[in-house]
Every structure is written in structure tokens, then in C-alpha cells.
Design a protein around this motif. Sequence first.
Motif, mmCIF file in Angstrom:
data_model
loop_
_atom_site.group_PDB
_atom_site.id
_atom_site.type_symbol
_atom_site.label_atom_id
_atom_site.label_comp_id
_atom_site.label_asym_id
_atom_site.label_seq_id
_atom_site.Cartn_x
_atom_site.Cartn_y
_atom_site.Cartn_z
ATOM 1 N N UNK A 101 15.931 4.417 21.781
ATOM 2 C CA UNK A 101 14.702 4.899 22.419
ATOM 3 C C UNK A 101 14.650 4.472 23.883
ATOM 4 N N UNK A 102 15.110 3.254 24.152
ATOM 5 C CA UNK A 102 15.153 2.730 25.524
ATOM 6 C C UNK A 102 16.019 3.611 26.426
ATOM 7 N N UNK A 103 17.060 4.219 25.837
ATOM 8 C CA UNK A 103 17.964 5.072 26.615
ATOM 9 C C UNK A 103 17.630 6.558 26.490
ATOM 10 N N UNK A 104 16.409 6.851 26.038
ATOM 11 C CA UNK A 104 15.916 8.228 26.076
ATOM 12 C C UNK A 104 16.285 9.102 24.896
ATOM 13 N N UNK A 105 16.830 8.527 23.829
ATOM 14 C CA UNK A 105 17.143 9.344 22.663
ATOM 15 C C UNK A 105 15.880 9.572 21.846
ATOM 16 N N UNK A 106 15.767 10.746 21.266
ATOM 17 C CA UNK A 106 14.647 11.067 20.386
ATOM 18 C C UNK A 106 14.959 10.488 19.006
ATOM 19 N N UNK A 107 14.017 9.730 18.443
ATOM 20 C CA UNK A 107 14.288 9.089 17.146
ATOM 21 C C UNK A 107 14.637 10.100 16.056
ATOM 22 N N UNK A 108 14.123 11.318 16.174
ATOM 23 C CA UNK A 108 14.385 12.343 15.157
ATOM 24 C C UNK A 108 15.826 12.846 15.217
ATOM 25 N N UNK A 109 16.508 12.630 16.334
ATOM 26 C CA UNK A 109 17.894 13.105 16.464
ATOM 27 C C UNK A 109 18.918 12.044 16.061
ATOM 28 N N UNK A 130 0.852 -1.184 0.000
ATOM 29 C CA UNK A 130 0.000 0.000 0.000
ATOM 30 C C UNK A 130 0.886 1.232 0.000
ATOM 31 N N UNK A 131 0.687 2.116 -0.962
ATOM 32 C CA UNK A 131 1.525 3.327 -1.061
ATOM 33 C C UNK A 131 1.125 4.356 -0.011
ATOM 34 N N UNK A 132 2.079 5.171 0.377
ATOM 35 C CA UNK A 132 1.788 6.320 1.241
ATOM 36 C C UNK A 132 1.607 6.019 2.711
ATOM 37 N N UNK A 133 2.094 4.887 3.200
ATOM 38 C CA UNK A 133 1.992 4.582 4.634
ATOM 39 C C UNK A 133 2.912 5.537 5.380
ATOM 40 N N UNK A 134 2.356 6.325 6.306
ATOM 41 C CA UNK A 134 3.148 7.354 6.964
ATOM 42 C C UNK A 134 4.121 6.831 8.002
ATOM 43 N N UNK A 135 3.920 5.607 8.462
ATOM 44 C CA UNK A 135 4.808 5.089 9.509
ATOM 45 C C UNK A 135 6.114 4.535 8.947
ATOM 46 N N UNK A 136 6.203 4.419 7.625
ATOM 47 C CA UNK A 136 7.422 3.852 7.032
ATOM 48 C C UNK A 136 8.606 4.767 7.311
ATOM 49 N N UNK A 137 9.732 4.215 7.796
ATOM 50 C CA UNK A 137 10.882 5.063 8.136
ATOM 51 C C UNK A 137 11.479 5.755 6.916
ATOM 52 N N UNK A 194 0.829 -11.378 4.678
ATOM 53 C CA UNK A 194 1.075 -10.279 3.761
ATOM 54 C C UNK A 194 1.962 -9.283 4.501
ATOM 55 N N UNK A 195 3.106 -8.926 3.928
ATOM 56 C CA UNK A 195 4.014 -7.973 4.563
ATOM 57 C C UNK A 195 3.554 -6.567 4.195
ATOM 58 N N UNK A 196 3.188 -5.801 5.203
ATOM 59 C CA UNK A 196 2.701 -4.443 4.968
ATOM 60 C C UNK A 196 3.826 -3.432 5.118
ATOM 61 N N UNK A 197 3.600 -2.231 4.610
ATOM 62 C CA UNK A 197 4.555 -1.139 4.788
ATOM 63 C C UNK A 197 4.377 -0.484 6.152
ATOM 64 N N UNK A 198 3.370 -0.917 6.907
ATOM 65 C CA UNK A 198 3.162 -0.338 8.238
ATOM 66 C C UNK A 198 4.310 -0.774 9.145
ATOM 67 N N UNK A 199 4.984 0.205 9.755
ATOM 68 C CA UNK A 199 6.193 -0.046 10.542
ATOM 69 C C UNK A 199 5.973 0.362 11.987
ATOM 70 N N UNK A 200 6.426 -0.470 12.906
ATOM 71 C CA UNK A 200 6.364 -0.158 14.330
ATOM 72 C C UNK A 200 7.758 0.199 14.830
ATOM 73 N N UNK A 201 7.949 1.447 15.218
ATOM 74 C CA UNK A 201 9.248 1.866 15.751
ATOM 75 C C UNK A 201 9.519 1.177 17.084
ATOM 76 N N UNK A 202 8.467 0.953 17.864
ATOM 77 C CA UNK A 202 8.618 0.310 19.166
ATOM 78 C C UNK A 202 9.167 -1.106 19.020
ATOM 79 N N UNK A 203 8.756 -1.804 17.955
ATOM 80 C CA UNK A 203 9.184 -3.185 17.731
ATOM 81 C C UNK A 203 10.340 -3.280 16.741
#
Length: 201
Positions: free
Chosen positions: A120-128, A3-10, A168-177
Motif C-alpha cells: 500500500x505504501x508503494x501505491x498498490x491496490x490491496x484488491x490487486x 463477533x461474527x460477520x465483521x466486514x473488515x476481516x481479510x 479481548x482480541x476482536x475480528x476487527x482488522x486494520x489494513x493500515x496497521x
Amino acid sequence: MLVAGIKSRPVYSGLAIKPYARRHLFALEGEGAKALLEQRSTLDETALSRSEILYVARGSQGAGHDEALRKLGADMFYVAPTISTLLFRLKGSLSSARMGTRLYISGTEGFIGQVMMVALEYGMDHASVITEHRGSLARRVQCVHCKGITDDVTHSPFTCSHCGLPLLVRDHYSRRLGAFQGVNIDAEEPGSAPDPEELFL
């Protein structure tokens, strides 16, 4: 089948050395070594004296990346035998890290996701955290039904290595996992799953 346009994709912006960081921490896998080696011109003696390189050769095409990284002359250099070992070492480095430490990750998506989970476990912001994808496009996939995780998935659909369902492998991504999501493709009509298609080489 994706599926195109999944916003969670890194989105991986590419390695760019931040010259004013107090400490540079590089977590590299296989071809990810090249992302750092290509930055040689921006790595002066001062930056290297404040750098730690953690490297695992998994999936690497061609030999010699570890020796080329060693020759950079970083303050600390460690070659891990496995990703798990590298992550353990990374936890030690992050537990004593101070403000101004920059984390750089380069390798496959599965590797980037696992290192990001530790950050993330050590408090870093994923955006940095600075990331660059290198190497295989194979995915790390979590089955949403049994919660099992399968590494190095190249086909969709594929058979879950834990519960055996066709996913089915989706483009939906979990940063937590640190994984993409896989859903049962023939839930309403068992046995109707299409043939696997190689999508992530």
C-alpha cells in the motif's frame, strides 16, 4: 468470544498465477512456500524468468522449503533471515517495479498484513494483491489503548505486552496497521477478565 460477520476481516483468495503479468513478485513465509510450490505446473520457463521470490523460513514446519523454492529456477531468489529484512528487500523491489508487476503473498496473517502495508505504501491496490493464508492462525494485535503491537497472539483475552491491560482480541482488522484490534476486556470492572482461551492456533 469473537463477533461474527465483521466486514473488515481479510479474505484470502489463494495463490493463482497471472500468466500475462510482466513481473511476478512472491513474498513467502514458512508454510507459505507450499502455496507457490503447489503452482509448479503453472510456472513455465517464461514466467520463472520474470519472477522474484523473497522467502523467510520463520514458523516453517519442516526443512527444505528454501531449497525447493531455489530449484524452481526463478530469475531472482532471496532467503531473508527475518521478516524485517524481507520487508526491506521488498521495498527495494517495489521501488523499481513497473506497471504489470503482480505481488503474491503467502504465510501467516501477521506476515500477510505486514507485506500488504508495504504494498500500500508503494501505491498498490490491496484488491490487486494475491494472498493465501498458510501456517499458524496466531494474530498480530494492536492495543487500542497504548497503540502497542504484539505479534503471535494465540489467546483471547491476552495481556498487552506494552501496557499490561487484559485485551479481548476482536475480528476487527486494520489494513493500515496490518493488525487486529485488542480492547480492554475488564475496563468497567478491573480484575473481572475471564480466563484466556486458545483461539488462534
